[in-house]
Write a protein that holds these residues in place. Sequence first.
Motif, PDB file in Angstrom:
ATOM      1  N   SER A 144       0.825  -1.207   0.000  1.00 43.75           N
ATOM      2  CA  SER A 144       0.000   0.000   0.000  1.00 43.75           C
ATOM      3  C   SER A 144       0.857   1.253   0.000  1.00 43.75           C
ATOM      4  CB  SER A 144      -0.945  -0.001   1.204  1.00 43.75           C
ATOM      5  OG  SER A 144      -1.906  -1.024   1.101  1.00 43.75           O
ATOM      6  N   ARG A 230      -6.515   0.516  -8.477  1.00 39.21           N
ATOM      7  CA  ARG A 230      -7.836   0.057  -8.907  1.00 39.21           C
ATOM      8  C   ARG A 230      -7.833  -1.445  -9.177  1.00 39.21           C
ATOM      9  NH1 ARG A 230      -8.785   5.288 -12.854  1.00 39.21           N
ATOM     10  NH2 ARG A 230      -9.730   6.654 -11.271  1.00 39.21           N
ATOM     11  N   GLN A 231      -6.772  -1.923  -9.819  1.00 38.13           N
ATOM     12  CA  GLN A 231      -6.692  -3.347 -10.115  1.00 38.13           C
ATOM     13  C   GLN A 231      -6.611  -4.179  -8.845  1.00 38.13           C
ATOM     14  OE1 GLN A 231      -3.186  -3.350 -12.590  1.00 38.13           O
ATOM     15  NE2 GLN A 231      -4.351  -3.115 -14.495  1.00 38.13           N
ATOM     16  N   ARG A 232      -5.928  -3.664  -7.828  1.00 36.80           N
ATOM     17  CA  ARG A 232      -5.732  -4.408  -6.579  1.00 36.80           C
ATOM     18  C   ARG A 232      -6.811  -4.108  -5.548  1.00 36.80           C
ATOM     19  NH1 ARG A 232      -2.375  -7.829  -9.060  1.00 36.80           N
ATOM     20  NH2 ARG A 232      -0.341  -6.954  -9.550  1.00 36.80           N
ATOM     21  N   LYS A 233      -7.811  -3.336  -5.937  1.00 39.01           N
ATOM     22  CA  LYS A 233      -8.926  -3.000  -5.040  1.00 39.01           C
ATOM     23  C   LYS A 233      -8.445  -2.250  -3.795  1.00 39.01           C
ATOM     24  CE  LYS A 233     -11.513  -5.470  -7.822  1.00 39.01           C
ATOM     25  NZ  LYS A 233     -12.315  -4.795  -8.868  1.00 39.01           N
ATOM     26  N   ARG A 234      -7.501  -1.364  -4.000  1.00 42.50           N
ATOM     27  CA  ARG A 234      -7.014  -0.523  -2.894  1.00 42.50           C
ATOM     28  C   ARG A 234      -7.262   0.936  -3.243  1.00 42.50           C
ATOM     29  NH1 ARG A 234      -2.033  -3.549   0.180  1.00 42.50           N
ATOM     30  NH2 ARG A 234      -2.742  -5.676  -0.247  1.00 42.50           N
ATOM     31  N   HIS A 235      -8.531   1.213  -3.498  1.00 41.81           N
ATOM     32  CA  HIS A 235      -8.912   2.546  -3.947  1.00 41.81           C
ATOM     33  C   HIS A 235      -8.586   3.622  -2.920  1.00 41.81           C
ATOM     34  CE1 HIS A 235     -11.351  -0.253  -6.371  1.00 41.81           C
ATOM     35  NE2 HIS A 235     -11.362   0.685  -7.286  1.00 41.81           N
ATOM     36  N   TRP A 236      -8.522   3.255  -1.644  1.00 40.64           N
ATOM     37  CA  TRP A 236      -8.277   4.241  -0.605  1.00 40.64           C
ATOM     38  C   TRP A 236      -6.904   4.895  -0.747  1.00 40.64           C
ATOM     39  CZ3 TRP A 236      -4.114   3.769   2.653  1.00 40.64           C
ATOM     40  CH2 TRP A 236      -3.519   2.512   2.746  1.00 40.64           C
TER      41      TRP A 236
END
Length: 257
Positions: A144, A230-236
Amino acid sequence: MRITIVTTCFNSASTIRDTIESIVSQRGDFELEYIITDAGSKDSTRDIIAEFGDKIRLIDATGTNQSQGINRGLREATGEIVAFLNADDVYEPGTLDRVAKAFAANPDRQWLVGQCKIIDGQGREMHSVISSYKNLLLKNYSYSLLLIENFICQPAVFLRRGVLERYGYFSEQENLVMDYEYWLRIGLENKPIVINEPLSGFRRIEGTKSNTNYRVQFLDDLRVGVRAARQRKRHWTIPFKALSYARTVMIYPFLYR
């Protein structure tokens, strides 16, 4: 253990000797394979390379861009460990021995990242505050954090060759952030070995891509970071990446003027 280093070059006569000497002078419990891909130099680059004889395998890569040249060399690599070092950067003495020992001690790890100095045209360290900041982030590595800030210095990165076989090679559509795009591609599933000491020197001089194209580079850095988030679903992480971009754009001209 065999280590393959790839260098890409084009009209690099002013710096490539230092790069080559920093590689061929390495000593330790490893076998060195050194490949240089030349994109069609018109200066004395190839004459300098020829001085080192069979210590270097020279590949004519006329017409290739940097990413293509890197991949051309990596596809020819036979080492268990691979890395690329640009024709204006250098390794610290003892780097490859430390790398070989670290991989041998961590057989389950797929890549390694160390610290990197910023150096000037004469090899003197500069901008140590920036290096210290990146070293602090590296010491606290997380995926992250890497999405938010590109703190990994390419000249201090080494990969097992199996990483290339699993994840592919560097994106030839990227010209300025192909390294960051690759770290984001492999970093989620593979935490690197971290060596908290300098392994290399990144040379910052007039005319390098990092100096002449920095605004485009920072936009590309933002783009690939947001895409990976976005691909890893870590939009935060995306708002923090945007803040990092804005901060860097504001302070860069003052740091490097």
